[in-house]
Design a protein around this motif. Structure first.
Motif, PDB file in Angstrom:
ATOM      1  N   VAL A 299      28.719  -9.759   0.464  1.00 25.28           N
ATOM      2  CA  VAL A 299      28.584  -9.055  -0.819  1.00 25.28           C
ATOM      3  C   VAL A 299      27.164  -8.388  -0.944  1.00 25.28           C
ATOM      4  O   VAL A 299      26.820  -7.759  -1.963  1.00 25.28           O
ATOM      5  N   GLY A 300      26.533  -8.346   0.438  1.00 21.85           N
ATOM      6  CA  GLY A 300      25.216  -7.695   0.346  1.00 21.85           C
ATOM      7  C   GLY A 300      23.924  -8.390  -0.456  1.00 21.85           C
ATOM      8  O   GLY A 300      24.069  -9.482  -0.711  1.00 21.85           O
ATOM      9  N   HIS A 301      23.019  -7.511  -0.566  1.00 17.55           N
ATOM     10  CA  HIS A 301      21.668  -7.894  -1.138  1.00 17.55           C
ATOM     11  C   HIS A 301      21.820  -7.490  -2.481  1.00 17.55           C
ATOM     12  O   HIS A 301      20.823  -7.749  -3.028  1.00 17.55           O
ATOM     13  N   GLY A 302      22.651  -6.736  -3.226  1.00 15.97           N
ATOM     14  CA  GLY A 302      22.556  -6.568  -4.677  1.00 15.97           C
ATOM     15  C   GLY A 302      22.493  -5.078  -4.691  1.00 15.97           C
ATOM     16  O   GLY A 302      21.737  -4.370  -3.848  1.00 15.97           O
ATOM     17  N   THR A 303      23.021  -4.434  -5.939  1.00  9.60           N
ATOM     18  CA  THR A 303      22.603  -3.095  -6.308  1.00  9.60           C
ATOM     19  C   THR A 303      21.157  -2.599  -6.490  1.00  9.60           C
ATOM     20  O   THR A 303      20.289  -3.340  -6.905  1.00  9.60           O
ATOM     21  N   GLY A 304      20.673  -1.551  -5.864  1.00  9.08           N
ATOM     22  CA  GLY A 304      19.256  -1.125  -5.660  1.00  9.08           C
ATOM     23  C   GLY A 304      18.396  -1.685  -4.760  1.00  9.08           C
ATOM     24  O   GLY A 304      17.227  -1.905  -4.743  1.00  9.08           O
ATOM     25  N   SER A 305      18.947  -2.777  -3.969  1.00  8.85           N
ATOM     26  CA  SER A 305      18.263  -3.636  -3.029  1.00  8.85           C
ATOM     27  C   SER A 305      17.676  -2.726  -1.592  1.00  8.85           C
ATOM     28  O   SER A 305      17.135  -3.234  -1.012  1.00  8.85           O
ATOM     29  N   PHE A 306      18.437  -1.596  -1.540  1.00  5.08           N
ATOM     30  CA  PHE A 306      18.226  -1.077  -0.311  1.00  5.08           C
ATOM     31  C   PHE A 306      16.719  -0.775   0.389  1.00  5.08           C
ATOM     32  O   PHE A 306      16.334  -1.178   1.366  1.00  5.08           O
ATOM     33  N   ARG A 307      15.924  -0.197  -0.571  1.00  4.25           N
ATOM     34  CA  ARG A 307      14.547   0.295  -0.403  1.00  4.25           C
ATOM     35  C   ARG A 307      13.771  -0.948   0.015  1.00  4.25           C
ATOM     36  O   ARG A 307      13.029  -1.181   0.966  1.00  4.25           O
ATOM     37  N   ASP A 308      13.796  -2.074  -0.698  1.00  2.00           N
ATOM     38  CA  ASP A 308      12.911  -3.282  -0.639  1.00  2.00           C
ATOM     39  C   ASP A 308      13.459  -4.068   0.730  1.00  2.00           C
ATOM     40  O   ASP A 308      12.748  -4.516   1.301  1.00  2.00           O
ATOM     41  N   GLN A 309      14.691  -4.144   0.885  1.00  2.00           N
ATOM     42  CA  GLN A 309      15.317  -4.904   2.045  1.00  2.00           C
ATOM     43  C   GLN A 309      14.855  -4.026   3.363  1.00  2.00           C
ATOM     44  O   GLN A 309      14.431  -4.624   4.378  1.00  2.00           O
ATOM     45  N   TYR A 310      15.128  -2.795   3.396  1.00  2.00           N
ATOM     46  CA  TYR A 310      14.799  -1.993   4.672  1.00  2.00           C
ATOM     47  C   TYR A 310      13.130  -2.162   4.782  1.00  2.00           C
ATOM     48  O   TYR A 310      12.628  -2.223   5.912  1.00  2.00           O
ATOM     49  N   ARG A 311      12.384  -1.974   3.707  1.00  2.00           N
ATOM     50  CA  ARG A 311      11.036  -2.173   3.911  1.00  2.00           C
ATOM     51  C   ARG A 311      10.451  -3.508   4.598  1.00  2.00           C
ATOM     52  O   ARG A 311       9.576  -3.489   5.472  1.00  2.00           O
ATOM     53  N   GLU A 312      11.105  -4.510   3.894  1.00  2.00           N
ATOM     54  CA  GLU A 312      10.724  -6.107   4.398  1.00  2.00           C
ATOM     55  C   GLU A 312      10.969  -6.121   5.704  1.00  2.00           C
ATOM     56  O   GLU A 312      10.495  -6.718   6.588  1.00  2.00           O
ATOM     57  N   PHE A 313      12.430  -5.780   6.093  1.00  2.00           N
ATOM     58  CA  PHE A 313      12.946  -5.988   7.337  1.00  2.00           C
ATOM     59  C   PHE A 313      12.145  -5.057   8.596  1.00  2.00           C
ATOM     60  O   PHE A 313      11.657  -5.487   9.500  1.00  2.00           O
ATOM     61  N   GLY A 314      11.580  -3.752   8.051  1.00  2.00           N
ATOM     62  CA  GLY A 314      10.946  -2.944   9.016  1.00  2.00           C
ATOM     63  C   GLY A 314       9.573  -3.474   9.096  1.00  2.00           C
ATOM     64  O   GLY A 314       9.184  -3.370  10.382  1.00  2.00           O
ATOM     65  N   GLU A 315       8.900  -4.127   8.278  1.00  2.00           N
ATOM     66  CA  GLU A 315       7.669  -4.462   8.461  1.00  2.00           C
ATOM     67  C   GLU A 315       7.644  -5.786   9.200  1.00  2.00           C
ATOM     68  O   GLU A 315       6.588  -5.982   9.970  1.00  2.00           O
ATOM     69  N   ALA A 316       8.701  -6.424   8.915  1.00  2.00           N
ATOM     70  CA  ALA A 316       8.772  -7.733   9.911  1.00  2.00           C
ATOM     71  C   ALA A 316       8.960  -7.562  11.368  1.00  2.00           C
ATOM     72  O   ALA A 316       8.444  -8.122  12.350  1.00  2.00           O
ATOM     73  N   ARG A 317       9.667  -6.325  11.651  1.00  2.00           N
ATOM     74  CA  ARG A 317      10.068  -5.981  12.953  1.00  2.00           C
ATOM     75  C   ARG A 317       9.166  -4.940  13.523  1.00  2.00           C
ATOM     76  O   ARG A 317       9.211  -4.537  14.655  1.00  2.00           O
ATOM     77  N   GLY A 318       8.135  -4.498  12.978  1.00  2.00           N
ATOM     78  CA  GLY A 318       7.180  -3.649  13.155  1.00  2.00           C
ATOM     79  C   GLY A 318       7.794  -2.282  13.457  1.00  2.00           C
ATOM     80  O   GLY A 318       7.195  -1.460  14.374  1.00  2.00           O
ATOM     81  N   LEU A 319       8.738  -1.801  12.545  1.00  2.00           N
ATOM     82  CA  LEU A 319       9.234  -0.538  12.810  1.00  2.00           C
ATOM     83  C   LEU A 319       8.366   0.633  12.303  1.00  2.00           C
ATOM     84  O   LEU A 319       7.511   0.372  11.596  1.00  2.00           O
ATOM     85  N   GLU A 320       8.434   1.747  13.147  1.00  2.00           N
ATOM     86  CA  GLU A 320       7.442   2.763  12.973  1.00  2.00           C
ATOM     87  C   GLU A 320       7.919   3.536  11.356  1.00  2.00           C
ATOM     88  O   GLU A 320       7.091   4.151  10.807  1.00  2.00           O
ATOM     89  N   ARG A 321       9.395   3.583  11.110  1.00  2.00           N
ATOM     90  CA  ARG A 321       9.620   4.548  10.260  1.00  2.00           C
ATOM     91  C   ARG A 321      10.367   3.656   9.240  1.00  2.00           C
ATOM     92  O   ARG A 321      11.501   2.786   9.416  1.00  2.00           O
ATOM     93  N   ILE A 322      10.211   3.774   7.810  1.00  2.00           N
ATOM     94  CA  ILE A 322      10.736   2.984   6.906  1.00  2.00           C
ATOM     95  C   ILE A 322      11.510   4.178   6.031  1.00  2.00           C
ATOM     96  O   ILE A 322      10.946   5.085   5.829  1.00  2.00           O
ATOM     97  N   THR A 323      12.671   3.864   5.423  1.00  2.00           N
ATOM     98  CA  THR A 323      13.488   4.849   4.497  1.00  2.00           C
ATOM     99  C   THR A 323      14.092   4.224   3.596  1.00  2.00           C
ATOM    100  O   THR A 323      14.318   2.979   3.477  1.00  2.00           O
TER     101      THR A 323
END
Length: 413
Positions: A299-323
């Motif tokens: 069921v995913g992380h809920g409506t409107g969650s993409f931005r925060d989920q991607y940022r948190e995941f990206g910061e935890a993994r040290g990704l260069e680009r956040i979208t």
């Protein structure tokens, strides 16, 4: 073919009748506004919605849901986004914003109510075609006649939309033109006029704009057209012509050649582990989004969650680009609604494909083109979330599929 019968009861009071008539005209005119202005499109669609309520058509909503598979599939997807609000950790502005971005899914109900006659549907298609002619004229003016004293970067054929949207619109327009050419092949005057316009649209797409999305959609729709109109052997031979068309463009259009080389280099660099290209970034965004979705797959992380989920995941993994947008509708909905959201998106596409075969020949071919555009385009763009693309898809869905009425063929979609 499904028998045509009124799906919507006629308005009763004089004010409801006037509201219905005004809504019909605004719906038709919306087709002329979508390619030209985002702000006017928002105003028009809002007014159409208000007139839908004023005409009392909300009373027939449940009948539409039960009777029409496209109404049902689009509302189910939007309802899932509504349910996703109940368990999201996103802030209210984020989930409200996401519900607003996908509000075009609701337009199918409204548009179809006003497009319940053959005249209205033809007028809506003509309005869209007229707007595309205006777009072509403005594109040629901006490309060739903009004063040299202005910024050279302005000398591009993009008068109203960005390159992705403009090229998509032009590819869809070209497919509609060639379909109409063959449908009206007994009318020589119409064939010559539409063929000339088709040539101008193709020139604009491949020599004046740099939208790779439009290039890909054009070739896919070209393949579909070949298999729609010709026997298998002739269609296969047509593939050779399309390949030849590509090589001719590669040697005659500097713009097309540069975009194709950019695409090829991007794929090659990604295979070597380098994601520093637009293609590489899109692939990385989709792959990362899939990993995020799999943390809550059903069921995913809920409506409107993409931005925060991607940022948190990206910061935890040290990704260069956040979208905030993976440019992939499947993954955009997957992160928010999991496999449920992807399944409902696929169900919407399934209804586009299946019920295209229930339409009359011209609309059937156009509807199949729409289904292919949506299915393939959502792999590289968030078509339903993007405003112009989403509105266009729902507008064309309403125009092409509104002839479907309640029958045993639509009862168990």
């Amino acid at each position: 073919m499904i028998a045509q019968a009124p799906l919507i009861e006629a308005p009763i009071s004089i004010w409801q009748q006037r509201a219905h008539k005004a809504g019909l005209w605004l719906t038709v005119l919306t087709g002329a506004i979508i390619p030209l202005s985002t702000s006017l499109t928002e105003i028009f669609t809002t007014l159409v919605g208000v007139l839908w309520l004023a005409a009392g058509h909300y009373k027939n909503l449940w009948s539409q849901v039960r009777s029409h598979p496209l109404v049902r599939s689009s509302l189910l997807l939007y309802a899932a986004l509504g349910v996703g609000v109940l368990y999201t950790e996103a802030a209210m502005p984020d989930w409200l914003g996401m519900l607003r971005k996908y509000r075009e899914l609701l337009l199918v109900v409204v548009f179809m109510t006003f497009l319940d006659s053959a005249w209205a549907r033809k007028a809506a298609l003509k309005a869209f075609g007229a707007a595309m002619v205006v777009t072509l004229l403005a594109s040629f003016y901006k490309f060739y006649l903009v004063p040299a004293s202005l910024d050279p970067n302005l000398r591009v054929g993009l008068p109203f939309k960005n390159s992705i949207t403009h090229s998509l619109l032009m590819a869809v327009f070209a497919f509609g033109l060639v379909t109409h050419v063959f449908h009206h092949r007994d009318d020589k005057g119409t064939v010559w006029k539409l063929s000339a316009l088709l040539a101008v649209a193709i020139f604009n797409l491949f020599f004046m704009v740099d939208g790779r999305t439009g290039y890909v959609v054009f070739y896919l729709l070209g393949l579909l057209f070949l298999f729609q109109k010709f026997r298998f052997r002739v269609a296969v031979a047509g593939l050779v012509l399309l390949a030849g068309f590509h090589f001719i463009l590669s040697s005659t259009s500097t713009l097309y050649q540069s975009q194709w080389n950019h695409l090829s280099r991007g794929v090659h660099k990604y295979l070597e582990g380098d994601t520093n290209s637009s293609i590489g970034m899109r692939i990385e965004f989709s792959r990362t989004s899939y990993e995020i979705m799999m943390q809550s797959p059903w069921v995913g992380h809920g409506t409107g969650s993409f931005r925060d989920q991607y940022r948190e995941f990206g910061e935890a993994r040290g990704l260069e680009r956040i979208t905030v947008n993976p440019h992939n509708e499947y993954m955009m909905l997957g992160v928010q609604l999991g496999f449920l959201g992807i399944g409902l998106l696929l169900y919407f596409m399934y209804t586009l494909w299946r019920y295209a075969f229930a339409l009359e020949p011209l609309y059937r071919k156009l509807a199949q083109g729409l289904a292919l555009t949506v299915t393939a385009g959502c792999f590289a763009n968030s078509f339903l979330m993007d405003h112009t693309e989403g509105t266009l898809i729902m507008f064309l869905t309403s125009v092409l599929y509104s002839p479907l009425m309640h029958s045993s063929q639509t009862k168990h979609a």
